[in-house]
Design a protein around this motif. Structure first.
Motif, PDB file in Angstrom:
ATOM      1  N   ALA A 112       0.663  -1.097  -0.016  1.00  0.00           N
ATOM      2  CA  ALA A 112       0.016   0.037  -0.059  1.00  0.00           C
ATOM      3  C   ALA A 112       0.922   1.312   0.123  1.00  0.00           C
ATOM      4  O   ALA A 112       0.488   2.372   0.604  1.00  0.00           O
ATOM      5  CB  ALA A 112      -0.984  -0.035   1.130  1.00  0.00           C
ATOM      6  N   SER A 113       2.070   1.009  -0.611  1.00  0.00           N
ATOM      7  CA  SER A 113       3.071   2.172  -0.906  1.00  0.00           C
ATOM      8  C   SER A 113       3.306   2.924   0.330  1.00  0.00           C
ATOM      9  O   SER A 113       3.807   2.468   1.310  1.00  0.00           O
ATOM     10  CB  SER A 113       2.583   3.074  -2.085  1.00  0.00           C
ATOM     11  OG  SER A 113       3.758   3.990  -2.358  1.00  0.00           O
ATOM     12  N   HIS A 114       3.010   4.284   0.395  1.00  0.00           N
ATOM     13  CA  HIS A 114       3.445   5.140   1.527  1.00  0.00           C
ATOM     14  C   HIS A 114       2.535   5.059   2.483  1.00  0.00           C
ATOM     15  O   HIS A 114       2.709   5.714   3.494  1.00  0.00           O
ATOM     16  CB  HIS A 114       3.509   6.525   0.952  1.00  0.00           C
ATOM     17  CG  HIS A 114       2.160   6.869   0.319  1.00  0.00           C
ATOM     18  ND1 HIS A 114       1.887   6.461  -0.947  1.00  0.00           N
ATOM     19  CD2 HIS A 114       1.378   7.680   0.373  1.00  0.00           C
ATOM     20  CE1 HIS A 114       0.771   6.929  -1.478  1.00  0.00           C
ATOM     21  NE2 HIS A 114       0.254   7.711  -0.329  1.00  0.00           N
ATOM     22  N   SER A 279      12.986   7.028   0.632  1.00  0.00           N
ATOM     23  CA  SER A 279      11.945   6.449  -0.437  1.00  0.00           C
ATOM     24  C   SER A 279      10.738   5.572   0.413  1.00  0.00           C
ATOM     25  O   SER A 279      10.724   6.019   1.766  1.00  0.00           O
ATOM     26  CB  SER A 279      12.705   5.384  -1.041  1.00  0.00           C
ATOM     27  OG  SER A 279      12.045   4.818  -2.215  1.00  0.00           O
ATOM     28  N   ASP A 280       9.857   5.229  -0.198  1.00  0.00           N
ATOM     29  CA  ASP A 280       8.499   5.025   0.376  1.00  0.00           C
ATOM     30  C   ASP A 280       8.504   3.521   0.677  1.00  0.00           C
ATOM     31  O   ASP A 280       9.469   2.941   0.424  1.00  0.00           O
ATOM     32  CB  ASP A 280       7.478   5.403  -0.446  1.00  0.00           C
ATOM     33  CG  ASP A 280       7.127   4.890  -1.727  1.00  0.00           C
ATOM     34  OD1 ASP A 280       8.210   4.213  -2.131  1.00  0.00           O
ATOM     35  OD2 ASP A 280       5.995   4.621  -2.232  1.00  0.00           O
ATOM     36  N   GLY A 281       7.320   3.034   1.113  1.00  0.00           N
ATOM     37  CA  GLY A 281       7.104   1.554   1.380  1.00  0.00           C
ATOM     38  C   GLY A 281       7.698   0.639   0.456  1.00  0.00           C
ATOM     39  O   GLY A 281       8.472  -0.387   0.686  1.00  0.00           O
ATOM     40  N   ASP A 282       7.308   0.830  -0.790  1.00  0.00           N
ATOM     41  CA  ASP A 282       7.587  -0.053  -1.813  1.00  0.00           C
ATOM     42  C   ASP A 282       8.790   0.567  -3.001  1.00  0.00           C
ATOM     43  O   ASP A 282       8.928  -0.302  -4.003  1.00  0.00           O
ATOM     44  CB  ASP A 282       6.200  -0.458  -2.880  1.00  0.00           C
ATOM     45  CG  ASP A 282       5.758   0.787  -3.576  1.00  0.00           C
ATOM     46  OD1 ASP A 282       5.940   1.948  -2.789  1.00  0.00           O
ATOM     47  OD2 ASP A 282       5.043   0.811  -4.638  1.00  0.00           O
ATOM     48  N   GLY A 283       9.303   1.555  -2.415  1.00  0.00           N
ATOM     49  CA  GLY A 283      10.732   1.956  -3.195  1.00  0.00           C
ATOM     50  C   GLY A 283      10.378   2.557  -4.392  1.00  0.00           C
ATOM     51  O   GLY A 283      11.256   2.782  -5.428  1.00  0.00           O
ATOM     52  N   ASP A 284       9.247   3.092  -4.585  1.00  0.00           N
ATOM     53  CA  ASP A 284       9.135   3.780  -6.044  1.00  0.00           C
ATOM     54  C   ASP A 284       8.906   5.197  -5.823  1.00  0.00           C
ATOM     55  O   ASP A 284       9.096   5.876  -6.986  1.00  0.00           O
ATOM     56  CB  ASP A 284       7.698   3.426  -7.014  1.00  0.00           C
ATOM     57  CG  ASP A 284       6.559   3.606  -6.208  1.00  0.00           C
ATOM     58  OD1 ASP A 284       6.518   3.603  -4.921  1.00  0.00           O
ATOM     59  OD2 ASP A 284       5.563   2.911  -6.674  1.00  0.00           O
ATOM     60  N   ARG A 285       9.069   5.798  -4.543  1.00  0.00           N
ATOM     61  CA  ARG A 285       9.060   7.159  -4.671  1.00  0.00           C
ATOM     62  C   ARG A 285      10.373   7.789  -4.287  1.00  0.00           C
ATOM     63  O   ARG A 285      11.176   6.858  -3.744  1.00  0.00           O
ATOM     64  CB  ARG A 285       8.123   7.720  -3.498  1.00  0.00           C
ATOM     65  CG  ARG A 285       6.625   7.593  -3.759  1.00  0.00           C
ATOM     66  CD  ARG A 285       5.582   8.062  -3.079  1.00  0.00           C
ATOM     67  NE  ARG A 285       4.511   8.007  -3.319  1.00  0.00           N
ATOM     68  CZ  ARG A 285       3.316   8.707  -3.163  1.00  0.00           C
ATOM     69  NH1 ARG A 285       3.524   9.695  -2.420  1.00  0.00           N
ATOM     70  NH2 ARG A 285       2.198   8.512  -3.513  1.00  0.00           N
ATOM     71  N   ASN A 286      10.711   9.118  -4.377  1.00  0.00           N
ATOM     72  CA  ASN A 286      12.165   9.611  -3.915  1.00  0.00           C
ATOM     73  C   ASN A 286      11.678  10.972  -3.303  1.00  0.00           C
ATOM     74  O   ASN A 286      10.893  11.549  -4.044  1.00  0.00           O
ATOM     75  CB  ASN A 286      13.072   9.525  -4.844  1.00  0.00           C
ATOM     76  CG  ASN A 286      12.882  10.457  -5.959  1.00  0.00           C
ATOM     77  OD1 ASN A 286      13.430  11.792  -5.760  1.00  0.00           O
ATOM     78  ND2 ASN A 286      12.120  10.178  -6.998  1.00  0.00           N
TER      79      ASN A 286
HETATM   80 CO    CO Z   1       4.876   3.882  -3.969  1.00  0.00          CO
END
Ligand code: CO
Ligand code: VG1
Length: 546
Positions: A112-114, A279-286
């Motif tokens: 659930a990402s962030h 980065s966020d929960g699943d590593g796609d944000r910065n």
């Molecule tokens: Co994410």
């Protein structure tokens, strides 16, 4: 292999949002909830049969359980081979890469990402297609339709697989390979960036980094890449152990949530690192920050576009760029000066897939701390950090200097996003409908110095497949290039979240050092007046400002 056919009754709320299906863990724990949704995916993605699937998640609570369930459903549905990350861990960008590298027919990412994790937190499932990117809306809409009529699911009668051991396992005829979660991804990064140059930046002893993995999935990736392969300073990675509850925090890389990192960068002591990232929960944000200096994600995308040709992986240049509607138009200015196309898409990475596959764009990004390129089909947190490190190694300038030089050349887009969370959904929809009803009458109106030149509810026609996405956000454009955008979030799990995006374009360098909220104050006031957000929700201020 014994396969059970389990009778079930449908749930009515399995509609994926901006990025997969997200609900409270307790919601997912209802009997058959997870199974129904996964079976609905297999019912739609019939081309997965006899093919390879990539499976992993961000390590949040329920990750391991869900992986075991999905493996058994996959085996019962005739999947040939599943590659799973060790301990069930794979970042979203790593999954995208693995799908492409090993020609898998798709991938399932548990995240659930962030959003916060733990037994009381959120859980989510995303499905990615064979190009490595998030499934398009046509696919997720069909999954939703199937989920509303599902009567049974198939599940193999099998023991759980041990996910902490890299090895091959079998459930009936389906092979399961537990792989190192990091190696393939780290190798890809090494092809795109000048690792020796970044390494010499660190080994010079004159430059240090602090990367906050926020106890989420990027910890192992960051340790391998920054500490091991690039020999970064001691203390380069903080909160680097993935935890099921992310240590109780929001794994959301922004100034509001990455507080430990921000404190380290903002100290006047000479121990402050030169460069900070998270980065966020699943590593796609910065998030990228310098000492006492925040890089707005929209600016980061613009800087990438202006400088990509300097980096080994992008020396052919940038063929085009794209940004989501609410992302500031800083990158538009760069595209204009380079004479390349700049696409404006709805919110969510799935809209970039066709543009990347069709080679219309090289880089794309969103204001929500997401940027990426044609190397995969997801946004990519560690990639963005490496991009910045490579750029700093070339330019030998601080983050702040790079930003100032960019603004001098292209002008500065002051930018902010105001989020009002956990609103009553009916009232939030009314607010948007009220704005939508005003779109035709607002054009031409003056609000102090600001004249409205365009106001609409954004629609997007995909230039590659002609698909149409309507009602993607109310945008108000002013004569001086300022902009306000309103939309409701599609990732929350509690009521509705209103996002208000505000930007102002300034070319006079004497005005480059205002604070963001100060520079945008008159527009924030107009946004509040038009939406009546305070009055409608009795809220004086937003919950989060980024
Ligand atoms: Co994410
Ligand atoms: C948010 C962001 C959007 C992003 C999406 C998924 O969506 O605004 O830009 O693509 O999250 O990101 P929304 O609908 O809540 O505004 V992530 O890191 O959750 O995979």
């Amino acid at each position: 292999m014994k396969v059970h056919t389990i009778k079930t009754t449908p749930f009515t709320d399995q509609k994926p949002g901006t990025s997969g299906l997200r609900k409270k863990v307790t919601h997912f724990q209802q009997p058959h909830y997870l199974e129904n949704f996964v079976q609905s995916i297999f019912n739609v993605a019939t081309d997965l049969k006899d093919q390879r699937l990539i499976l992993g998640g961000d390590g949040r609570y329920y990750n391991s359980h869900a992986i075991q369930v999905i493996l058994k459903i996959a085996a019962a549905n005739g999947i040939k081979h599943v590659m799973v990350g060790e301990n069930g861990l794979l970042s979203t960008p790593a999954v995208s890469h693995l799908i492409r590298k090993y020609q898998a027919a798709g991938g399932i990412i548990l995240s659930a990402s962030h959003n916060p994790g733990g037994p009381e937190g959120d859980f989510g499932i995303k499905f990615n297609i064979a190009n490595g990117g998030p499934a398009p809306t046509t696919f997720t809409d069909t999954v939703y339709e199937k989920s509303k009529n599902i009567k049974e699911y198939l599940i193999a009668d099998a023991e759980d697989i041990s996910l902490n051991q890299q090895d091959n396992y079998y459930i009936g005829g389906m092979q399961i390979t537990v792989i190192n979660s990091v190696t393939d991804y780290a190798d890809l990064m090494e092809q795109l960036f000048d690792f020796p140059k970044i390494k010499s930046l660190f080994t010079s002893g004159l430059f240090s980094i602090c990367f906050d993995a926020m106890h989420a999935v990027t910890g192992p990736y960051a340790k391998e890449i920054f500490s091991k392969r690039l020999c970064a300073n001691v203390g380069a990675v903080i909160n680097g152990t993935p935890l099921e509850d992310f240590g109780g925090g929001h794994p959301d890389p922004n100034l509001a949530h990455a507080t430990e990192l921000v404190a380290k960068l903002n100290t006047s002591a000479n121990t402050a690192p030169d460069f900070g990232a998270a980065s966020d929960g699943d590593g796609d944000r910065n998030m990228i920050i310098g000492q006492n200096f925040f890089v707005n994600p929209s600016d980061s995308l613009a800087i990438m576009a202006a400088n990509a040709h300097l980096l080994p992986g992008y020396k052919q240049g940038v063929c085009g760029v794209a940004r989501s509607l609410p992302t500031s138009r800083a990158v538009d200015k760069v595209a204009e000066s380079m004479g390349i196309d700049c696409y404006e898409t709805p919110t969510g990475w799935k809209y970039f897939g066709n543009l990347l596959d069709d080679k219309r764009i090289t880089l794309c990004g969103e204001e929500s701390f997401g940027s990426g390129s044609d190397h995969i089909r997801e946004k990519d947190g560690i990639w963005a950090v490496l991009f910045w490190l490579n750029l700093i190694a070339i330019k030998q300038q601080s983050v702040e200097k790079i930003l100032h030089a960019h603004w001098l050349r292209f002008g500065r887009h002051y930018y902010t996003r105001h989020d009002y969370e956990a609103l009553d959904s009916t009232l939030a929809n009314e607010l948007i409908q009220n704005l939508r009803a005003q779109t035709t009458s607002l054009t031409g109106n003056n609000y102090n110095d600001y004249k409205v030149v365009l106001c609409d509810d954004f629609s997007y026609v995909d230039p590659v497949d002609g698909s149409i996405a309507k009602n993607q956000g109310i945008r108000i454009l002013f004569a001086d290039d300022s902009r306000i955008v309103f939309r409701l979030s599609g990732t929350g799990t509690e009521g509705a979240t209103l996002r208000v995006y505000i930007e102002r374009y300034i070319t006079d360098p004497s005005q480059f050092d205002l604070t963001t909220q100060e520079a945008l104050a008159p527009l924030i006031d107009i946004a509040n007046r038009l939406s009546e957000v305070q009055k409608r929700f009795k809220r004086e201020t937003p919950n989060v400002i980024t």
